[in-house]
Design a protein around this motif. Structure first.
Motif, mmCIF file in Angstrom:
data_model
loop_
_atom_site.group_PDB
_atom_site.id
_atom_site.type_symbol
_atom_site.label_atom_id
_atom_site.label_comp_id
_atom_site.label_asym_id
_atom_site.label_seq_id
_atom_site.Cartn_x
_atom_site.Cartn_y
_atom_site.Cartn_z
ATOM 1 N N VAL A 1 0.916 -1.397 0.144
ATOM 2 C CA VAL A 1 0.045 0.033 -0.053
ATOM 3 C C VAL A 1 0.761 1.224 0.027
ATOM 4 N N SER A 2 1.965 1.254 1.017
ATOM 5 C CA SER A 2 2.694 2.619 1.068
ATOM 6 C C SER A 2 3.531 2.857 -0.432
ATOM 7 N N MET A 3 4.062 1.825 -0.817
ATOM 8 C CA MET A 3 4.639 1.928 -2.335
ATOM 9 C C MET A 3 3.740 2.299 -3.368
ATOM 10 N N VAL A 4 2.633 1.829 -3.352
ATOM 11 C CA VAL A 4 1.398 2.245 -4.282
ATOM 12 C C VAL A 4 0.987 3.586 -4.373
ATOM 13 N N LEU A 5 0.895 3.960 -3.038
ATOM 14 C CA LEU A 5 0.731 5.427 -2.445
ATOM 15 C C LEU A 5 1.688 6.166 -3.126
ATOM 16 N N SER A 6 2.936 5.836 -2.974
ATOM 17 C CA SER A 6 4.034 6.824 -3.516
ATOM 18 C C SER A 6 3.998 6.849 -4.808
ATOM 19 N N VAL A 7 3.763 5.733 -5.658
ATOM 20 C CA VAL A 7 3.645 5.910 -7.038
ATOM 21 C C VAL A 7 2.516 6.664 -7.740
ATOM 22 N N VAL A 8 1.394 6.644 -6.833
ATOM 23 C CA VAL A 8 0.333 7.420 -7.299
ATOM 24 C C VAL A 8 0.449 8.939 -7.184
ATOM 25 N N LEU A 9 1.245 9.431 -6.008
ATOM 26 C CA LEU A 9 1.541 10.660 -5.688
ATOM 27 C C LEU A 9 2.537 11.307 -6.520
ATOM 28 N N VAL A 10 3.420 10.475 -6.784
ATOM 29 C CA VAL A 10 4.673 11.104 -7.825
ATOM 30 C C VAL A 10 4.110 11.105 -8.985
ATOM 31 N N THR A 11 3.274 10.220 -9.445
ATOM 32 C CA THR A 11 2.520 10.143 -11.009
ATOM 33 C C THR A 11 1.945 11.405 -10.992
ATOM 34 N N PHE A 12 1.188 11.661 -9.981
ATOM 35 C CA PHE A 12 0.110 12.808 -10.023
ATOM 36 C C PHE A 12 0.944 14.112 -10.079
ATOM 37 N N ALA B 1 9.242 9.078 -11.048
ATOM 38 C CA ALA B 1 8.109 8.174 -11.005
ATOM 39 C C ALA B 1 8.425 6.567 -11.626
ATOM 40 N N MET B 2 9.304 6.864 -12.758
ATOM 41 C CA MET B 2 9.706 5.479 -13.470
ATOM 42 C C MET B 2 10.389 4.767 -12.441
ATOM 43 N N LEU B 3 11.665 5.396 -11.772
ATOM 44 C CA LEU B 3 12.395 4.615 -10.951
ATOM 45 C C LEU B 3 11.515 4.235 -9.737
ATOM 46 N N LEU B 4 10.469 4.802 -9.105
ATOM 47 C CA LEU B 4 9.842 4.327 -8.021
ATOM 48 C C LEU B 4 8.955 3.218 -8.434
ATOM 49 N N ILE C 1 -1.955 0.082 -12.918
ATOM 50 C CA ILE C 1 -3.151 0.682 -12.208
ATOM 51 C C ILE C 1 -2.792 1.805 -11.178
ATOM 52 N N ALA C 2 -1.765 1.783 -10.524
ATOM 53 C CA ALA C 2 -1.194 2.776 -9.857
ATOM 54 C C ALA C 2 -0.998 4.128 -10.412
ATOM 55 N N SER C 3 -0.455 4.042 -11.797
ATOM 56 C CA SER C 3 0.031 5.160 -12.450
ATOM 57 C C SER C 3 -1.284 5.581 -12.906
ATOM 58 N N ALA C 4 -2.152 4.908 -13.407
ATOM 59 C CA ALA C 4 -3.408 5.675 -14.131
ATOM 60 C C ALA C 4 -4.203 5.982 -12.962
ATOM 61 N N ILE C 5 -4.111 5.826 -11.810
ATOM 62 C CA ILE C 5 -4.973 6.370 -10.642
ATOM 63 C C ILE C 5 -4.344 7.750 -10.750
ATOM 64 N N GLY C 6 -3.029 7.805 -10.532
ATOM 65 C CA GLY C 6 -2.167 9.336 -10.343
ATOM 66 C C GLY C 6 -2.471 10.185 -11.499
ATOM 67 N N ILE D 1 -4.625 11.994 -22.837
ATOM 68 C CA ILE D 1 -3.086 12.227 -23.145
ATOM 69 C C ILE D 1 -2.316 11.678 -21.673
ATOM 70 N N LEU D 2 -2.669 12.506 -20.785
ATOM 71 C CA LEU D 2 -2.185 12.320 -19.317
ATOM 72 C C LEU D 2 -2.161 10.804 -18.882
ATOM 73 N N ILE D 3 -3.322 10.360 -19.032
ATOM 74 C CA ILE D 3 -3.508 8.908 -18.897
ATOM 75 C C ILE D 3 -2.587 7.986 -19.775
ATOM 76 N N ALA D 4 -2.597 8.405 -20.898
ATOM 77 C CA ALA D 4 -1.847 7.296 -21.893
ATOM 78 C C ALA D 4 -0.222 7.536 -21.472
ATOM 79 N N ILE D 5 0.279 8.829 -21.130
ATOM 80 C CA ILE D 5 1.472 8.961 -20.571
ATOM 81 C C ILE D 5 1.935 8.085 -19.225
ATOM 82 N N GLY D 6 1.080 8.106 -18.608
ATOM 83 C CA GLY D 6 1.040 7.479 -17.410
ATOM 84 C C GLY D 6 1.096 5.962 -17.287
#
Length: 304
Positions: free
Chosen positions: A18-29, A193-196, A235-240, A281-286
């Motif tokens: 959960v914590s890592m997923v939230l980190s991906v969501v936030l940095v992608t956001f 975001a990619m590294l995370l 999924i995490a990136s798409a949410i962000g 465009i943003l969703i596709a990039i993510g």
């Protein structure tokens, strides 16, 4: 059965990290928020160019009685000089560039001056007989204003050629610099975001190495083993990306279309329609970013 198993694995991975997923969501956001802002800013610059370049004029100011310009040695512009300038503006050489020519006499210039500076300390400071007469030139292509300036800057009877486009070019230059800065920040954040995402996938694969080993023993393919991990990152990136688009939509709706549009009633600003264009465009990039990062990591850590 396979789809159900893959989805259960995806859910298990998301729940355990959960914590890592939230980190991906936030940095992608955050990173895609900058990307979206840069795209919207360029859309706004395009709209402003279409609006202002269609309305700006080149002003050819004629010599007043006491001008010190080298083209005003004969004093105030004579009728002959005015006629020569008008004929040149209507000539076949300038016909491809000039759309409309309007002559502003001293009385009209004085009225415009009074209207422009009404209520300020400048109101009434310049008498009517000291106002410049001028030719106001509207161009077919506003970005070709240099042609008019070059044609009349050394013409006798012309004190100065002023093009409003120079001011606009400075404004658009500042906006373009802001876009470059936003893109640069977005690029750095996307790399983070990619590294995370890669780290998250690697840790997820490591925590489930026992299940992965069993799947290898029973003959599961690389695709079947890697797909749950891949979907976790996507999924995490798409949410962000969705959150960044939603935030941009709120900012545009309340900040731009709401407050700022009320202050700048002269021209249109970007709206929710522009955000809808940017959202896929943003969703596709993510998704592409997460997919590429995940595949590179998975090929190294889960390959059969």
């Amino acid at each position: 059965m396979r789809a159900g198993f893959i989805l259960s694995e995806v859910w298990s991975g998301l729940r355990k990290n959960v914590s890592m997923v939230l980190s991906v969501v936030l940095v992608t956001f955050v990173s895609l928020l900058f990307v979206g802002a840069a795209i919207l800013l360029q859309m706004q610059v395009g709209q402003m160019k279409d609006y202002w370049y269609d309305r700006v004029q080149v002003s050819i100011f004629l010599c007043p009685p006491d001008s010190e310009a080298t083209t005003c040695v004969e004093g105030e512009a004579t009728d002959t000089q005015k006629k020569n300038i008008e004929d040149q503006l209507n000539s076949s050489e300038l016909a491809p560039y000039v759309d409309e020519v309007y002559f502003e006499d001293k009385a009209e210039a004085f009225d415009h001056f009074q209207d422009q500076f009404k209520g300020t300390s400048l109101e009434g400071t310049v008498p009517e007989d000291e106002m410049n007469e001028s030719f106001r030139v509207k161009l077919k292509d506003a970005e070709k204003y240099e042609i008019i300036k070059e044609s009349f800057s050394s013409t006798q009877g012309v004190e100065e050629v002023v093009d409003q486009n120079q001011l606009l070019d400075r404004l658009f230059g500042v906006l373009n610099i802001a876009t470059v800065i936003a893109v640069a920040i977005a690029g750095i954040m996307l790399l983070c975001a990619m590294l995370l995402i890669a780290t998250t996938i690697r840790l997820s694969a490591f925590s489930r190495r026992r299940e992965t080993g069993i799947m290898r023993l029973v003959g599961a393919s690389n695709t079947f083993i890697q797909l749950p991990f891949l979907l976790e990152g996507v999924i995490a990136s798409a949410i962000g990306a969705t959150l960044s688009a939603g935030t941009l939509g709120l900012l545009v709706h309340f900040g731009v279309s709401g407050w700022l549009q009320g202050q700048a009633t002269g021209f249109s600003l970007i709206s929710g329609v522009n955000v809808l264009i940017v959202t896929p465009i943003l969703i596709a990039i993510g998704v592409i970013m997460a997919g590429a990062s995940s595949l590179i990591t998975l090929n190294k850590y889960t390959k059969v």
